[in-house]
Design a protein around this motif. Sequence first.
Motif, PDB file in Angstrom:
ATOM      1  N   THR A 155      -2.877  -5.489   1.114  1.00  9.17           N
ATOM      2  CA  THR A 155      -2.629  -6.286   2.326  1.00  9.17           C
ATOM      3  C   THR A 155      -3.800  -6.550   3.063  1.00  9.17           C
ATOM      4  O   THR A 155      -3.614  -7.436   3.904  1.00  9.17           O
ATOM      5  CB  THR A 155      -1.651  -5.483   2.909  1.00  9.17           C
ATOM      6  OG1 THR A 155      -0.402  -5.039   2.281  1.00  9.17           O
ATOM      7  CG2 THR A 155      -0.682  -6.348   4.210  1.00  9.17           C
ATOM      8  N   LYS A 156      -4.773  -5.758   2.975  1.00  8.68           N
ATOM      9  CA  LYS A 156      -5.857  -5.894   4.257  1.00  8.68           C
ATOM     10  C   LYS A 156      -6.952  -6.623   3.454  1.00  8.68           C
ATOM     11  O   LYS A 156      -7.018  -7.764   3.238  1.00  8.68           O
ATOM     12  CB  LYS A 156      -6.313  -4.412   4.385  1.00  8.68           C
ATOM     13  CG  LYS A 156      -5.155  -3.525   4.558  1.00  8.68           C
ATOM     14  CD  LYS A 156      -4.514  -3.635   6.231  1.00  8.68           C
ATOM     15  CE  LYS A 156      -3.561  -2.759   6.655  1.00  8.68           C
ATOM     16  NZ  LYS A 156      -2.445  -2.348   5.574  1.00  8.68           N
ATOM     17  N   THR A 212      -8.538   1.916   1.599  1.00 10.08           N
ATOM     18  CA  THR A 212      -8.225   0.640   2.360  1.00 10.08           C
ATOM     19  C   THR A 212      -9.329   0.189   3.405  1.00 10.08           C
ATOM     20  O   THR A 212      -9.295  -0.881   3.506  1.00 10.08           O
ATOM     21  CB  THR A 212      -6.739   0.843   3.310  1.00 10.08           C
ATOM     22  OG1 THR A 212      -5.656   1.327   2.193  1.00 10.08           O
ATOM     23  CG2 THR A 212      -6.481  -0.402   3.719  1.00 10.08           C
ATOM     24  N   MET A 229       1.706  -8.836   1.033  1.00 12.89           N
ATOM     25  CA  MET A 229       1.596  -7.309   1.015  1.00 12.89           C
ATOM     26  C   MET A 229       1.298  -6.939  -0.398  1.00 12.89           C
ATOM     27  O   MET A 229       1.904  -7.485  -1.477  1.00 12.89           O
ATOM     28  CB  MET A 229       2.945  -6.861   1.283  1.00 12.89           C
ATOM     29  CG  MET A 229       3.760  -7.381   2.661  1.00 12.89           C
ATOM     30  SD  MET A 229       2.826  -6.416   4.106  1.00 12.89           S
ATOM     31  CE  MET A 229       2.877  -4.715   3.716  1.00 12.89           C
ATOM     32  N   ALA A 230       0.435  -6.073  -0.504  1.00 15.53           N
ATOM     33  CA  ALA A 230       0.320  -5.521  -2.036  1.00 15.53           C
ATOM     34  C   ALA A 230      -0.229  -4.254  -2.014  1.00 15.53           C
ATOM     35  O   ALA A 230      -1.056  -3.569  -0.962  1.00 15.53           O
ATOM     36  CB  ALA A 230      -0.623  -6.389  -2.655  1.00 15.53           C
ATOM     37  N   ASN A 270      -8.157   6.302   9.572  1.00 15.62           N
ATOM     38  CA  ASN A 270      -7.466   5.219  10.531  1.00 15.62           C
ATOM     39  C   ASN A 270      -6.434   5.909  11.425  1.00 15.62           C
ATOM     40  O   ASN A 270      -5.509   6.645  11.005  1.00 15.62           O
ATOM     41  CB  ASN A 270      -6.474   4.338   9.613  1.00 15.62           C
ATOM     42  CG  ASN A 270      -5.692   3.165  10.378  1.00 15.62           C
ATOM     43  OD1 ASN A 270      -5.919   3.053  11.490  1.00 15.62           O
ATOM     44  ND2 ASN A 270      -4.862   2.778   9.571  1.00 15.62           N
ATOM     45  N   GLU A 315      -8.600  10.116   3.309  1.00 14.71           N
ATOM     46  CA  GLU A 315      -8.485   8.629   3.939  1.00 14.71           C
ATOM     47  C   GLU A 315     -10.306   8.599   4.309  1.00 14.71           C
ATOM     48  O   GLU A 315     -10.342   9.781   5.230  1.00 14.71           O
ATOM     49  CB  GLU A 315      -7.749   8.486   5.107  1.00 14.71           C
ATOM     50  CG  GLU A 315      -6.894   7.323   5.075  1.00 14.71           C
ATOM     51  CD  GLU A 315      -6.095   7.158   6.349  1.00 14.71           C
ATOM     52  OE1 GLU A 315      -6.759   7.009   7.152  1.00 14.71           O
ATOM     53  OE2 GLU A 315      -4.782   7.291   5.947  1.00 14.71           O
ATOM     54  N   GLY A 320       0.775  -1.110  -0.095  1.00 15.21           N
ATOM     55  CA  GLY A 320      -0.002   0.109  -0.195  1.00 15.21           C
ATOM     56  C   GLY A 320       1.031   1.074  -0.023  1.00 15.21           C
ATOM     57  O   GLY A 320       0.435   2.190  -0.631  1.00 15.21           O
ATOM     58  N   MET A 321       1.844   1.110   0.616  1.00 15.85           N
ATOM     59  CA  MET A 321       3.018   2.402   0.974  1.00 15.85           C
ATOM     60  C   MET A 321       3.373   2.529  -0.626  1.00 15.85           C
ATOM     61  O   MET A 321       3.655   3.777  -1.057  1.00 15.85           O
ATOM     62  CB  MET A 321       3.783   2.398   1.887  1.00 15.85           C
ATOM     63  CG  MET A 321       3.352   2.354   3.394  1.00 15.85           C
ATOM     64  SD  MET A 321       2.215   3.930   3.426  1.00 15.85           S
ATOM     65  CE  MET A 321       3.040   5.038   2.952  1.00 15.85           C
ATOM     66  N   THR A 345       1.480   6.728   6.031  1.00  7.79           N
ATOM     67  CA  THR A 345       1.253   7.681   5.268  1.00  7.79           C
ATOM     68  C   THR A 345       1.581   9.216   5.790  1.00  7.79           C
ATOM     69  O   THR A 345       2.394  10.025   4.810  1.00  7.79           O
ATOM     70  CB  THR A 345      -0.474   7.999   4.880  1.00  7.79           C
ATOM     71  OG1 THR A 345      -0.890   6.851   4.342  1.00  7.79           O
ATOM     72  CG2 THR A 345      -0.974   9.090   3.894  1.00  7.79           C
ATOM     73  N   SER A 370      -4.153  -0.347   0.419  1.00  4.44           N
ATOM     74  CA  SER A 370      -3.298  -1.268   0.711  1.00  4.44           C
ATOM     75  C   SER A 370      -4.177  -2.812   0.504  1.00  4.44           C
ATOM     76  O   SER A 370      -5.014  -3.159   1.147  1.00  4.44           O
ATOM     77  CB  SER A 370      -3.137  -1.310   2.218  1.00  4.44           C
ATOM     78  OG  SER A 370      -2.411  -2.610   2.584  1.00  4.44           O
ATOM     79  N   TYR A 427      -3.505   7.438   8.319  1.00  2.00           N
ATOM     80  CA  TYR A 427      -2.588   6.185   8.712  1.00  2.00           C
ATOM     81  C   TYR A 427      -1.034   6.750   9.090  1.00  2.00           C
ATOM     82  O   TYR A 427      -0.629   7.282   8.306  1.00  2.00           O
ATOM     83  CB  TYR A 427      -2.455   5.213   7.495  1.00  2.00           C
ATOM     84  CG  TYR A 427      -1.518   4.260   7.650  1.00  2.00           C
ATOM     85  CD1 TYR A 427      -1.329   3.332   8.932  1.00  2.00           C
ATOM     86  CD2 TYR A 427      -0.622   3.980   6.652  1.00  2.00           C
ATOM     87  CE1 TYR A 427      -0.189   2.535   8.954  1.00  2.00           C
ATOM     88  CE2 TYR A 427       0.492   3.173   6.856  1.00  2.00           C
ATOM     89  CZ  TYR A 427       0.658   2.299   7.791  1.00  2.00           C
ATOM     90  OH  TYR A 427       1.726   1.434   8.037  1.00  2.00           O
ATOM     91  N   ASP A 487      -7.398   7.032  -0.278  1.00  2.98           N
ATOM     92  CA  ASP A 487      -7.141   5.924   0.289  1.00  2.98           C
ATOM     93  C   ASP A 487      -8.382   5.063   0.867  1.00  2.98           C
ATOM     94  O   ASP A 487      -8.964   5.364   1.625  1.00  2.98           O
ATOM     95  CB  ASP A 487      -6.301   6.002   1.581  1.00  2.98           C
ATOM     96  CG  ASP A 487      -5.584   4.788   1.941  1.00  2.98           C
ATOM     97  OD1 ASP A 487      -6.365   3.763   1.697  1.00  2.98           O
ATOM     98  OD2 ASP A 487      -4.552   4.653   2.727  1.00  2.98           O
ATOM     99  N   PHE A 508      -5.355  -4.765   9.358  1.00  2.27           N
ATOM    100  CA  PHE A 508      -6.528  -5.324   9.561  1.00  2.27           C
ATOM    101  C   PHE A 508      -7.226  -5.855   8.248  1.00  2.27           C
ATOM    102  O   PHE A 508      -6.483  -6.133   7.014  1.00  2.27           O
ATOM    103  CB  PHE A 508      -7.578  -3.916  10.060  1.00  2.27           C
ATOM    104  CG  PHE A 508      -7.431  -2.799   9.078  1.00  2.27           C
ATOM    105  CD1 PHE A 508      -8.099  -2.649   7.841  1.00  2.27           C
ATOM    106  CD2 PHE A 508      -6.424  -1.742   9.353  1.00  2.27           C
ATOM    107  CE1 PHE A 508      -7.888  -1.393   7.057  1.00  2.27           C
ATOM    108  CE2 PHE A 508      -6.211  -0.730   8.439  1.00  2.27           C
ATOM    109  CZ  PHE A 508      -7.038  -0.527   7.127  1.00  2.27           C
TER     110      PHE A 508
HETATM  111  C1  LIG Z   1      -5.208   3.268   5.509  1.00  3.93           C
HETATM  112  C2  LIG Z   1      -3.916   2.554   5.063  1.00  3.93           C
HETATM  113  N1  LIG Z   1      -3.371   2.910   4.083  1.00  3.93           N
HETATM  114  C3  LIG Z   1      -2.165   2.503   3.592  1.00  3.93           C
HETATM  115  C4  LIG Z   1      -1.466   1.495   4.192  1.00  3.93           C
HETATM  116  C5  LIG Z   1      -0.322   0.968   3.794  1.00  3.93           C
HETATM  117  O1  LIG Z   1      -0.405  -0.430   3.485  1.00  3.93           O
HETATM  118  P1  LIG Z   1       0.770  -1.351   3.429  1.00  3.93           P
HETATM  119  O2  LIG Z   1       0.989  -1.801   4.672  1.00  3.93           O
HETATM  120  O3  LIG Z   1       0.410  -2.390   2.397  1.00  3.93           O
HETATM  121  O4  LIG Z   1       2.002  -0.791   2.800  1.00  3.93           O
HETATM  122  C6  LIG Z   1      -2.062   0.906   5.451  1.00  3.93           C
HETATM  123  C7  LIG Z   1      -1.415  -0.136   6.350  1.00  3.93           C
HETATM  124  O5  LIG Z   1      -0.195  -0.338   6.429  1.00  3.93           O
HETATM  125  C8  LIG Z   1      -3.106   1.489   5.989  1.00  3.93           C
HETATM  126  O6  LIG Z   1      -3.908   1.193   7.027  1.00  3.93           O
END
Ligand SMILES: Cc1ncc(COP(=O)(O)O)c(C=O)c1O
Length: 454
Positions: free
Chosen positions: A233-234, A211, A243-244, A182, A178, A111-112, A138, A231, A135, A209, A360
């Motif tokens: 990943t969630k 996510t 991770m993605a 978060n 966002e 996500g980052m 971010t 992300s 987050y 975002d 999450f």
């Molecule tokens: C709202 C939000 N955006 C972006 C990310 C970044 O994602 P990643 O961990 O997959 O890099 C996260 C968590 O890490 C997140 O909670």
Amino acid sequence: MSSSSKLTGLGKAFQSLDLDGHDLPPSPAPSTPRNGRKYALATELVYTEGNDQYNASSVPIYQSATFKQTSATGGGGEYDYTRSGNPTRTHLERHLAKIMNASRALVVSSGMGALDVITRLLRPGDEVVTGDDLYGGTNRLLKYLATNGGIIVHHVDTTNPEKVREVVNTKTSMVLLETPTNPLIKIVDIPAIAHMTHAAAPSALVAVDNTMLSPLLQNPLDLGADIVYESGTKYLSGHHDLMAGVLAVNDSALGEKLYFSINASGCGLSPFDSWLLLRGIKTLGVRMEKQQANAQRIAEFLEEHGFKVRYPGLKSHSQYELHWSMARGAGAVLSFETGDVNVSERIVESARLFAISVSFGCVNSLISMPCRMSHASIDAKTRKERNMPEDIIRLCIGIEDVDDLIDDLSRALVQAGAVNVTMDGFHARGSGHTLGDADDSAQEATASSSSSPM
Ligand SMILES: Cc1ncc(COP(=O)(O)O)c(C=O)c1O
Ligand SMILES: N[C@@H](CCSC[C@H](N)C(=O)O)C(=O)O
């Protein structure tokens, strides 16, 4: 390889145009039903065609760094090198474009990584307007760019579009939002901010975002955003085994710019992780349905027992109407306060079914203290300025039996001394009632102590 590549090799077998006529890169199989009909999202999530040479029903993992070419003068094949493009990744991207209502989706290694690709559109001197509840990662990347990249970042209360309007100007290149935020679960009015930004700074991009909700529950592109990222990943993957990061746009020139950075920097998602993510996406609908239902029960349980709960599924959420005007569900992340950091720590450490863990969107339930964990990279002074309660506990609800989760939470609350136990049940001791914001009265009205502690 760009989307305008000639239809050769794999691309010959399957048209690159999707149902809506988008000219997408070639895929080993189209991601849309061949009968030309668009189905409900729950159906589209699982529907992928698998017409490879052996009729594999799961798209193959093209675990190859390089692809043989047919000519010495620049190729002949649709793919040359996996950093530039890979059939498994492309298949996933086409599938995501479909479910995100986008003309183009791209997948990267986290996500980052997705946000990094987006911020590569910025130039020194550009201004970014973003929220004051974000987050932690971010916030960290934006701070890095402000310190080292000559970018000017304005953190404002994005829950109030007026505050955004006050800072948007002709130097604004990006508004980064966002919603729900978060970890404070604040809601941001995407249509109002997108409309206002595009009027005041026509070349500025609104990036969202997504996510916290995933494309199942909210489509920022349909609400006026220019770029949506999340992300993977969630919720999209759902099992915390990869991770993605995912990006999606409706402007093909913008899509090409994002693709350029991905190819240039080499952050495209690997074939195996692309395959795993595609597999996860197919169960997004059923997972989210169960996670949301569980989250709603748990949010109500905590509120009924006197805790200050932040969850957009609760009518007491001060932005309930706004949230439901944009989203199709409340998601499965909620946070609550105890009024005492030590009590919060004890609750977190007393839980058994809830793993103490960042992240999450997973099928397992998680518990964490954002100020100590996911948002620890925001320094204590900034957290204070942004009114982040140090005692806040974040719960990420999974697909377990909800009564087991409530039992576990009840035991942890009692063990941590967070509640007064009486013959009638239990009630929060030093809860959010001391925090004195507008939500408290609504919570007091619904608070009761009817359940038994165990
Ligand atoms: C709202 C939000 N955006 C972006 C990310 C970044 O994602 P990643 O961990 O997959 O890099 C996260 C968590 O890490 C997140 O909670
Ligand atoms: N140590 C990590 C923390 C990742 S937090 C992951 C997720 N976004 C969450 O909100 O839980 C870091 O420093 O990035």
